[in-house]
Design an enzyme around this catalytic site. Structure first.
Site, PDB file in Angstrom:
ATOM      1  N   LYS A  62       0.829  -1.210   0.000  1.00 24.60           N
ATOM      2  CA  LYS A  62       0.000   0.000   0.000  1.00 24.60           C
ATOM      3  C   LYS A  62       0.860   1.256   0.000  1.00 24.60           C
ATOM      4  CE  LYS A  62      -4.350  -1.724   1.632  1.00 24.60           C
ATOM      5  NZ  LYS A  62      -5.410  -1.736   2.629  1.00 24.60           N
ATOM      6  N   LYS A  69     -10.116  -4.152  -2.823  1.00 23.67           N
ATOM      7  CA  LYS A  69     -10.836  -2.892  -3.021  1.00 23.67           C
ATOM      8  C   LYS A  69      -9.914  -1.860  -3.641  1.00 23.67           C
ATOM      9  CE  LYS A  69     -13.572  -2.992   1.261  1.00 23.67           C
ATOM     10  NZ  LYS A  69     -12.571  -2.959   2.346  1.00 23.67           N
ATOM     11  N   LYS A 114      -4.423 -10.830  -5.486  1.00 24.87           N
ATOM     12  CA  LYS A 114      -5.663 -10.942  -4.714  1.00 24.87           C
ATOM     13  C   LYS A 114      -6.679  -9.910  -5.176  1.00 24.87           C
ATOM     14  CE  LYS A 114      -6.007  -8.187  -0.515  1.00 24.87           C
ATOM     15  NZ  LYS A 114      -7.296  -7.964   0.117  1.00 24.87           N
TER      16      LYS A 114
HETATM   17  P1  ATP Z   1      -8.163  -3.122   0.657  1.00 21.32           P
HETATM   18  O1  ATP Z   1      -7.861  -3.680  -0.677  1.00 21.32           O
HETATM   19  O2  ATP Z   1      -8.607  -1.681   0.647  1.00 21.32           O
HETATM   20  O3  ATP Z   1      -7.119  -3.428   1.672  1.00 21.32           O
HETATM   21  P2  ATP Z   1      -9.728  -5.339   1.208  1.00 21.32           P
HETATM   22  O4  ATP Z   1     -10.465  -5.697  -0.022  1.00 21.32           O
HETATM   23  O5  ATP Z   1      -8.526  -6.125   1.570  1.00 21.32           O
HETATM   24  O6  ATP Z   1      -9.435  -3.831   1.164  1.00 21.32           O
HETATM   25  P3  ATP Z   1     -10.679  -5.220   3.976  1.00 21.32           P
HETATM   26  O7  ATP Z   1     -11.762  -4.374   4.492  1.00 21.32           O
HETATM   27  O8  ATP Z   1      -9.313  -4.814   4.315  1.00 21.32           O
HETATM   28  O9  ATP Z   1     -10.797  -5.388   2.409  1.00 21.32           O
HETATM   29  O10 ATP Z   1     -10.937  -6.715   4.449  1.00 21.32           O
HETATM   30  C1  ATP Z   1     -12.121  -7.252   4.995  1.00 21.32           C
HETATM   31  C2  ATP Z   1     -11.970  -8.756   5.076  1.00 21.32           C
HETATM   32  O11 ATP Z   1     -11.977  -9.305   3.749  1.00 21.32           O
HETATM   33  C3  ATP Z   1     -10.659  -9.224   5.716  1.00 21.32           C
HETATM   34  O12 ATP Z   1     -10.902 -10.288   6.590  1.00 21.32           O
HETATM   35  C4  ATP Z   1      -9.828  -9.674   4.547  1.00 21.32           C
HETATM   36  O13 ATP Z   1      -8.906 -10.672   4.907  1.00 21.32           O
HETATM   37  C5  ATP Z   1     -10.886 -10.207   3.612  1.00 21.32           C
HETATM   38  N1  ATP Z   1     -10.449 -10.186   2.207  1.00 21.32           N
HETATM   39  C6  ATP Z   1     -10.074  -9.111   1.491  1.00 21.32           C
HETATM   40  N2  ATP Z   1      -9.749  -9.465   0.234  1.00 21.32           N
HETATM   41  C7  ATP Z   1      -9.942 -10.811   0.154  1.00 21.32           C
HETATM   42  C8  ATP Z   1      -9.796 -11.779  -0.892  1.00 21.32           C
HETATM   43  N3  ATP Z   1      -9.385 -11.407  -2.099  1.00 21.32           N
HETATM   44  N4  ATP Z   1     -10.104 -13.062  -0.628  1.00 21.32           N
HETATM   45  C9  ATP Z   1     -10.520 -13.450   0.610  1.00 21.32           C
HETATM   46  N5  ATP Z   1     -10.672 -12.591   1.630  1.00 21.32           N
HETATM   47  C10 ATP Z   1     -10.402 -11.287   1.422  1.00 21.32           C
END
Ligand code: ATP
Ligand code: LTN
Length: 327
Positions: A110, A194, A191
């Site tokens: 990040k 968001k 992965k």
């Molecule tokens: P960002 O990309 O902004 O970091 P994020 O998509 O990782 O956001 P978070 O709000 O940080 O979302 O995560 C919420 C939950 O979703 C966490 O438990 C995280 O581990 C899970 N998560 C996020 N992306 C994935 C993915 N691609 N597959 C499975 N679990 C995920």
């Protein structure tokens, strides 16, 4: 048993968040006393827009209830409503080695995208450790990307307990068997996230049926035509198989058996339809809740009250054991 997890109000939630987050939250709430936190203090660690933060917070609250959290059973609250979180982060910072924070993958990834790399992005995992430890948490349902942060939290808890006496439960992470790391549909070696990747690479929780079908149809698959789970050599199709398990609750083996000999085209169509079926009722519940901000505010106020009460004893114990003069 105590359960705790957090989710950032940083943008549109996607099916990866459902897999590692929402769906596990709804399941684990059955197992004990559960706390689910919308971590707005974490959301300010990267560049953000204040007016969006407020809306995103309510969006995530509505999505947590729409995906099955029961406000009678679980405590759903906003991190900034409970001052103990910011306080715990400061205290635990004293127990966290600087070098270990610098090795965090999320910080490096990040940080590389920011013009201003904030010190809050660096200390982000300390705030997360406080979130978890304040509630004497036994289990933390998360996706695979949070494994490193959870390990750090366990290190901090262990170090604190050794230095100041038994204060914290050392928590265990809980990861889904399949779908712990849903990949980007366009770049299946990264992965689904968001904050990275293209619009086409992620199925959003609020995508309409046509968008979902289109994105799955255009998902990067691999050469061959066997619907077989092998993430090393077939990352694209393996990801779609995992998405199918998320949508239907079948195992990987059941999905493979069902589509044996069918080819990618038929399989993709089925994945699209299953996701549409999964998301339609969630979206309907979401719309209803999101259009009633007064009810959401009421539920969040209730959650904040319960979270304040549950975290207060641990915070007091921290101050006392660390040697602060108490009143
Ligand atoms: P960002 O990309 O902004 O970091 P994020 O998509 O990782 O956001 P978070 O709000 O940080 O979302 O995560 C919420 C939950 O979703 C966490 O438990 C995280 O581990 C899970 N998560 C996020 N992306 C994935 C993915 N691609 N597959 C499975 N679990 C995920
Ligand atoms: N870092 C997590 C969000 C998060 C969290 C937590 C998860 C903040 N505090 C406590 C579990 C427990 C993320 O980026 N997904």
């Amino acid at each position: 048993m105590r359960i705790f997890s957090g989710i950032q109000p940083t943008g549109d939630p996607h099916i990866g968040n459902y897999s590692g987050g929402f769906r596990q939250y709804a399941r684990t709430q059955e197992q004990g006393e559960a706390f689910f936190c919308i971590v707005d203090l974490h959301a300010i660690t990267v560049d953000y827009d204040p007016s969006e933060l407020r809306e995103n917070t309510l969006d995530i609250a509505a999505m947590l209830f729409a995906t099955g959290l029961d406000p009678e059973r679980s405590t759903v609250f906003v991190q900034s409503h409970v001052a103990a979180h910011a306080e715990a982060a400061w205290l635990l910072g004293a127990m966290t080695p600087y070098g270990q924070l610098g090795r965090m993958t999320q910080f490096k990834e990040k940080g590389a995208l920011q013009t201003l790399v904030s010190s809050a992005l660096f200390t982000y995992p300390v705030l997360m450790a406080g979130d978890i430890l304040l509630y004497q948490t036994d289990i933390v349902p998360i996706g695979d990307d949070q494994r490193q942060h959870l390990e750090l939290c366990r290190d901090i808890a262990t170090r604190f307990n050794a230095r100041f006496g038994e204060t914290f439960t050392v928590p265990e992470g809980v990861y889904p068997e399949a779908g712990a790391r849903i990949m980007d549909l366009q770049e299946p070696t990264k992965k689904m996230s968001k904050s990275f990747g293209t619009e086409q690479g992620k199925v959003l929780m609020l995508d309409d049926p046509d968008a979902i079908r289109r994105k799955i149809k255009r998902a990067v698959a691999d050469s061959g035509r066997d619907v077989r789970h092998d993430p090393e050599s077939k990352p694209g199709i393996s990801n779609l198989i995992e998405l199918m398990t998320v949508a239907t609750d079948d195992t990987i083996e059941q999905v493979e058996a069902r589509f044996d000999g069918h080819g990618y085209g038929t399989f993709k169509e089925a994945v699209g339809e299953s996701l549409v079926e999964l998301l339609a009722p969630i979206q309907a519940r979401y719309r209803k809740l999101r259009s009633d901000p007064a009810e959401l505010a009421r539920l969040l106020a209730l959650g904040a009250e319960k979270a304040r009460e549950s975290s207060a004893p641990t915070l007091s114990a921290m101050y006392e054991r660390m040697g602060f003069a108490t009143l």
